[in-house]
Each structure stands twice: as structure tokens, then as C-alpha cells.
Write an enzyme that holds these catalytic residues in place. Sequence first.
Site, short mmCIF file in Angstrom:
data_model
loop_
_atom_site.label_atom_id
_atom_site.label_comp_id
_atom_site.label_asym_id
_atom_site.label_seq_id
_atom_site.Cartn_x
_atom_site.Cartn_y
_atom_site.Cartn_z
CB ALA A 109 7.64 76.31 59.56
CE LYS A 138 3.59 84.45 52.07
NZ LYS A 138 3.73 85.56 50.68
N GLY A 139 6.37 81.20 57.27
CA GLY A 139 6.66 81.75 58.14
C GLY A 139 5.62 82.32 58.55
CG ASN A 179 -0.39 70.99 61.78
OD1 ASN A 179 -2.04 71.50 62.48
ND2 ASN A 179 -0.24 69.91 62.59
CD GLU A 204 10.12 85.96 63.57
OE1 GLU A 204 11.08 86.00 64.59
OE2 GLU A 204 10.39 86.62 63.07
#
Lengths: 726, 213
Positions: free
Chosen positions: A511, A683-684, A613, A687
Site C-alpha cells: 500500500a 505506512k503499511g 482508507n 501485517e
Amino acid sequence: MKFTQPVDSNLFDDAKVVGKPMQRIDGPLKVTGTAPYAYERNDAAPDALYGYPLGAAIGHGRITRMDAEAARSAPGVRAVVTTLEIDPLEKGINNVARLFGGAEVQHYHQAIAVVVADTFEQARAASALIEVDYEEGTPADLDLDAAFERMQGTGEPDTLVGDVEAAFRDAPHVIDQMYHTPAESHTMMEPHASTVDWSDGEDMTVWTSNQMINVNLKSIAATFGIDRERIRVESPYVGGGFGSKLWLRADAVLAALGSRAAGVPVKLALPRPMVMNNTTHRSATVQRIRLAARADGHLTGIWHEAAAYCLPGGRGENPTAQTPIFYAGDTRRVKNHVVDMPLPETADMRAPGEASGLMALEIAMDEMAEALDMDPVQFRIINDTQVDPANPDIPFSDRHFVECLERGAEAFGWSKRNTTPGEQRDGDWLIGHGVAGAYRGALVLPSGARAILDGGKLIIETDMTDIGTGSYTILAQTAAETMGMDVADVEMRLANSAFPASSGSGGQFGAPSSASGVYAACMALRDKIAGNLGIEDASFNGGRVTGGDTDMALSEINEEVSTEDAIQWGDFQKDYAMGTFGAHFVEVGVHAYTGETRVRRMLAVCDAGRIINPITARSQVIGGMVMGVGAALSEDMALDRGRGFFANHDMANYEVAVHADIPEQEVIFLDTLDGVATPLKAKGVGELGLCGVAAAIANGLYNATGIRVRDYPLTMDKFIDRLPAI
Amino acid sequence: MSPPIDFKLRRRTLLAGTAAAAAFASVPRGEAAAQTQSKPAGPETTTVTLNVNGEARKLTVDNRTTLLDALREHLKLTGTKKGCDHGQCGACTCTVNGERINSCLSLAVMHDGDEVQTIEGIGQPESMDPMQAAFVEHDGFQCGYCTPGQIQSARKVIEEIRAGIPSHVTGDLTAEIAITDAEIRERMSGNICRCGAYANILAAITQVAEESA
């Protein structure tokens, strides 16, 4: 676009679309079953015939003879290709085991033949007619505990800070424990599947289920020794990956070989019982963790040594990944051993490293907090660090771990919990509460995209994949925001090797990387439009471009305008440690009579920069929490150490969490911004939601029962004999 | 009660000792296979009519063809998904004569004349059924592969509860069954979602149940 310095303020700080909840734009296709997955490409390859694989029936060794005559003459069979008929194929990127070719068997269910037939039933039946003689390899020692015992203390530490031995000698509080995490299987819902047209042995089209298109393309080119220009790879819908579809797998290779042999397009899905042993999994780990602390809770020593296995040349699993950086501590020694074992390949699974590392470390932190008679939330807060402990000149780009813990404790009602283990009951259930910290690195990769303005519509093309993560939606939001357009006017075209190469999906880098790539392409498009119109300092808002004397709707631009760009990451990021942080809180019930453990309530607080989002990001996090429940309570690949394969290789016997296992879940995103990480300050998060969950449950089980289980999964057989007297 | 395992083994041992087996031994392997293929003991295909989504569809299928593959491969209705092909995951859930089943566990030849409804018969992207719309609204999926099966089950779960069919978590079997979180979770547990959208799926089902109450 090169990202050369931390971003101060930009258009995302005044966002109208980015950061706002938006339903998935691919949602209506998915809920109506009209999104075509790899085995369903009747739109592109309506005449594809059926491929069916055969897997090796031994753990390792050699094939001495194959007789496929009966299969070849079976009804409907168009072609059979056996592994003895071709030389070992070149390996693709990050493939450890060979995918096909040659007599050597490296692991159970390694692909050794493919049958192509007119129907699925014919191909399946014919594959069973292939006769194979094996010469079994020398029995291998598959005991990871024994390997750890042998290797403990050997080799150069991966991280060494200060005099660890002295710290442990002098500390008033020391814990020293062994932890075990089992092998885990991705178990994505869609098995590995590909439809391949290599009918003429020339150009190849691969409709597959893969997370990283460009890597897949390069791997196919290397495997078959053909030019990349002659290959097209498409993966517009991927039925889950979790790392299992990062790299090229046997489904695409077999379908390609079958297509060339039969002269027709071929589709092939790995049968579910073959997925676990044919593809990859997360290695089991053995971990020894020692912590030393002063009476005030300050950690003076962190000593983490672990072992995982893999095929020779593989990376295994590194459960110490977080240990050098997550907590402060005066001294530190970290070492991971990777042991060669002839087992199915170990490779990346969601949060490789941290997922299994935090399963252990966060129990150890709970144990030390108890030894100190300290609140485990407070103990973690005391040991927060704003710099890389091993390199104090390297600050974290943005770290709000303490806020995660504090916000979570407040929202969860942590202060109201029972602090004496085994003392809270609800009927027949012992009730406990647990907390764990979460950390996962914030990697970013170069990522490209093409932006096309055509008649007031914006088209974005990139080979980025959407594996359920929400890429279609968040990239459309990013494009709309950057161009000042309505999301409804953006058309997303993803996951096709004809489009610019992206980061792909994995490592929670997808992302932030791909959104930055789309931003770069759209900024280039803005420049081009402004240049064409002769505007300086153009602004893009409400579907209009304005500047100087110009104020026109983008839909008034008659000619198609197209640009391509990619985000490149500057060296300045190396001056920072970049990570994502979180805290997980759970309430568990342990049945006082049976030891059955149920998760009753879950909360995650996440610090992952700007959330592009909130709907799709929350789904990523709750999905990680669900996977964490499975990791804590049931998931366990059962190794037959005599035969060298995983025995529970289907979805009945490898138990992932189901509806009845999942309680109320709450997710809080801290409103953080990381201008070092990406232009979007995002940031992602995909995980992070998994990291630490299992340990929070283990800690909750301890709080409920007073029993410390350090061997996952936390099944009742491991503690029922120690349950409190009824 | 099924016969003991050794009984089955004996039957197979008996077969292996017959003249047919002796003939196998006297000819090369390939010829033996060809020989057995040329003399099938009975028809290997069957013609059935499935009433799929209200439309009669006449099909000639291999006797081994599952209902799932009849839908996906013969009728090209690929909305019904194959996740495991062994009745373990629920992705292939569709309804037959109004009841949900795992279509991978059922052969097409068993369904001559049956009414089959697939996800395609429930709604289309531009005309979604309330459950499909609720799944979109509540983000009740991620990768989307289990989703048609989840939606099929979700619709039936509400009906099953209202029809008074008890589940493992139903307390009073004589009382009207309430549509609770526990009832929905229990009844949906045959549909695995590895992306872990369970909480959102529950929200979607609950909304539809409340709106249709």
C-alpha cells in the site's frame, strides 16, 4: 519521482478522498461472483483444457523410473509431461526448491508430472495411472529442538551490543525460557492456480494468482529461458496470498509445460491436499529468550537465540527480526540459526520473522513484568525507545508505541482487570486478560504507474495486485486526490505485466509503495497537463485545472494525456528506523473443566502513519487478528518426522479460525503521520494486525489459569493437568 | 454402521485373484489399460437436467463430475468457488431445492431435476441482493474468494433460524430461536474466510436479519 527528504506538508494534509472511509470499488464484482480468478478466465481462454499435477510420494530422494503409458492412453488425455523427460528447470526469484524437471526429489509432493486432458475428471484419473519408482534419500534428522541444542552459542551473533553476560550476572531479575512456534500454512482460500497459453511454444500468456507480477514475469522468463517481452502475466483477482503467492509456483510451470505439450491453453489448480507440501510454509521455530532487568523495570539485557529450518539455500524464518529494535535495553545479543532440512520449502508468510518472534518475545515480556511485580503495560512503556538501541544516532521516523499501549489500556478497561491469575470466574469459565506489543518494519519498494487522462476520465495502470488488501480502492483514492478528481472518474487497471512495474503485494510494503507510485505518476500528469496549457503553479481541484488565466474542466482537454513515473526512495531514509507499532489486548475464557480456550474480546491499537482508507485498513487488521487467533489456539502443521512430510495437509486437519472462534473485535488507528516513510505519510498495516496477537492470548490464558504455556498452539493437552482445582 | 476395514480389504483381495487380474499380468501395462477402457461395465456419462437459477440446463456429464464442476466447467457459472474440493472450506456453497450444500461433495448425476441456485442467480453487480449489498457496505470480505459461499450460507442461516432449526448453540429447543451473534457464528462456521472478515460478515448478516424482521 525521487523521494529525497522528509515531506513537510503536501496535498494529502488537506485530503478530501485519501483518509476517508470508502467501500471497495471491486466489491460488487466480488459479492456477485463476477470477478474472474485465475482458473476462471473463460473471458480470455475459453477453450483451455485441464491440467492435473502429480506430486512426489517420498520426503526426499530420487526417481528411478516413471511409466506414463497408461496415463497417455487413458481417455481424453492430450499430453503427459514427466519430470524425467526434461532437465531441471532454472529456478525463479526466491525459489529454493526446483519447481520441475530432473530425477531429484527435494520434498514431499514436489511436482513430478502433469497430465492434460479434455476434462478435469479425465486428467485427475490419468494422473493416478502414472507409475513411479523411487530411491529414498538418507533419512534426515528433522528434530529442530536437537538442532537448536547443537547450534546454541555457535556462530557470530547477528546483533551484539555491550557485555550481555555481565548484565545477566548483575541483574536482580532474570528470566530464561524456551518457546516453540509450530510450522504454519498460509491456507489462502484460492489454491495456487494458473491458466497458461503457450500453445505454439512461442509467446506465453499467464493468467495466474500471484502477488508480484514483475517478479513472476522475470521468474517465468528465467525458468523457461525465453525473453520477457514474449510473456504476459495477469493477476487481476487473487484469492488470498499471505506470502504463498509471492514467488513463482508449480501451478504456472505445469500449466505452461502442459500447454506447450498439448498445443492448447491449459488451466491447472493445485489440489488442496497438495498445497501444503508442494508450496511453501512458515518454518517452525525454537526460541530461547533471556531478559535481565533492574527493579525499576529497565531492561539491562536482551538475549534472543532461535532456530528455524529450510531447504539448503533458503532463508527459513527469522523470529529474532524485531528483537534488535523493538525495546530499549543496555545490552543485547541476538542470533538466529537456519538449519538445513529436506522438508517442503519454508518461505515468507504474513509478517515473516516478527509474527513468530513476537509470539515468544511478548510472552517473555509478560513473564518479566510478573517477575518485577509490574503492570505489563507499564513495563513495556518503561522500555520504549525512540532510537535504534544498537545505533542510537538512528532515530525512529515516527513511533507512538507508548500511545498505543495507553490508548488501548484505557479503551479496553485494562485497569479493571483481575491481576491475580486464576481468580476470575464467569460460570464454568476462568477469565483472563492479556496484552502484547506489536511491531513490524515499514519497508517501501520502488513502484511505478501510468496515469492517463482521457475525456475527463483518469485511467491508472500499474502491475500492482489486490490480494484482498484494497489496492483497487486506495490507489483510486490516491489518484483522485492527487488529480483533484472524483473517485468515480478513476478507472483502475491492475496486475498486468503490460503495465509499469510496481512494488507488488507483500511485507506490508504494497500500500505505501504503490500509492506513492500512483502519486508520482499523477504528479507527472499534472506537470504535463500544466505544461501543455502553459500554466505555472497549476492547481487541480473539483475536476478542474486552474492557474493564471486558465480555469478549465479536465473533461475539456480533448487529447489524451499520458505519463508514466515511479517512486524511488532516497538514501535519507537510511538515517531513520522505520516501523509500525501496535498493542493488542484480549480477554480469554478458559473452561475450568476442559481447558477449552475461547477468545472473548479483542482490541488492537495501531500506529501505522496515515490510514489511506479506514475501512480496508481495518479489515486488514481484524484479518490479522483472526489469523493470530488461529496461530494461538489451533494452527499447527503436523510433521511426520519419519517420513518428512506434513500429515495434516488439507483444510479439515489444519485448523484455521472459523466464525465461531472470533469474538467482538475493535481497532483503533492512532492519527499519526510519518513524513519520512512516504509522500502520503502512510505506512503499511496489513501485517501489524497479526504481530503479537497470539502472545496476548497466551498471556490472557496465563492470567486466567496461572499456567504459562510457551509451546504453540495453546491446546488443552498442554495444560489440562495443571488447571486450578475445581 | 459401516463394515469393518478388513472386510473391505478382503473383497479387494478376492477381486485381485480373478481371471481379469490374471489377464492383466499377461499383457504389457499399456495394453492392459487400453483393454479395460474399451470395455466399460456401464455408461460413464449421464445426461441430467439441472434447473439452475430458474433455467433448465440439460447436460451430459462424466459420472464423476461434481455439482460444483458441472456449474463451473460445464455451465461456466464460476461464481461458485472451488477452495478445497473436499467439503472443508464452504467456498462452493450453493443451494439445491432451497437448502445450502457443499456442491463439491455432491455429484451432478444426483441432481437430475433439482433446483440449483448459484450466486449469479442471487444478484448482479448493478442489482445486488440485500445480503450482497450488506457485504459490500460492511466490507464482509477481502480477497473475495470465499464470498459467494459466505453469502449463500448467510441468506440460508437467517431462514434456518426462522424455521426453528436448532444448532449446537441453541439453548431451549422448544422456544423460538433468536437470531443472536452466537447462532450466526455457529451456523456460519462451515464457511472459512482466511482473510478473517468474520466480524464484518456478522455485521452484514445482522443488518439484513434486522431489516427483514
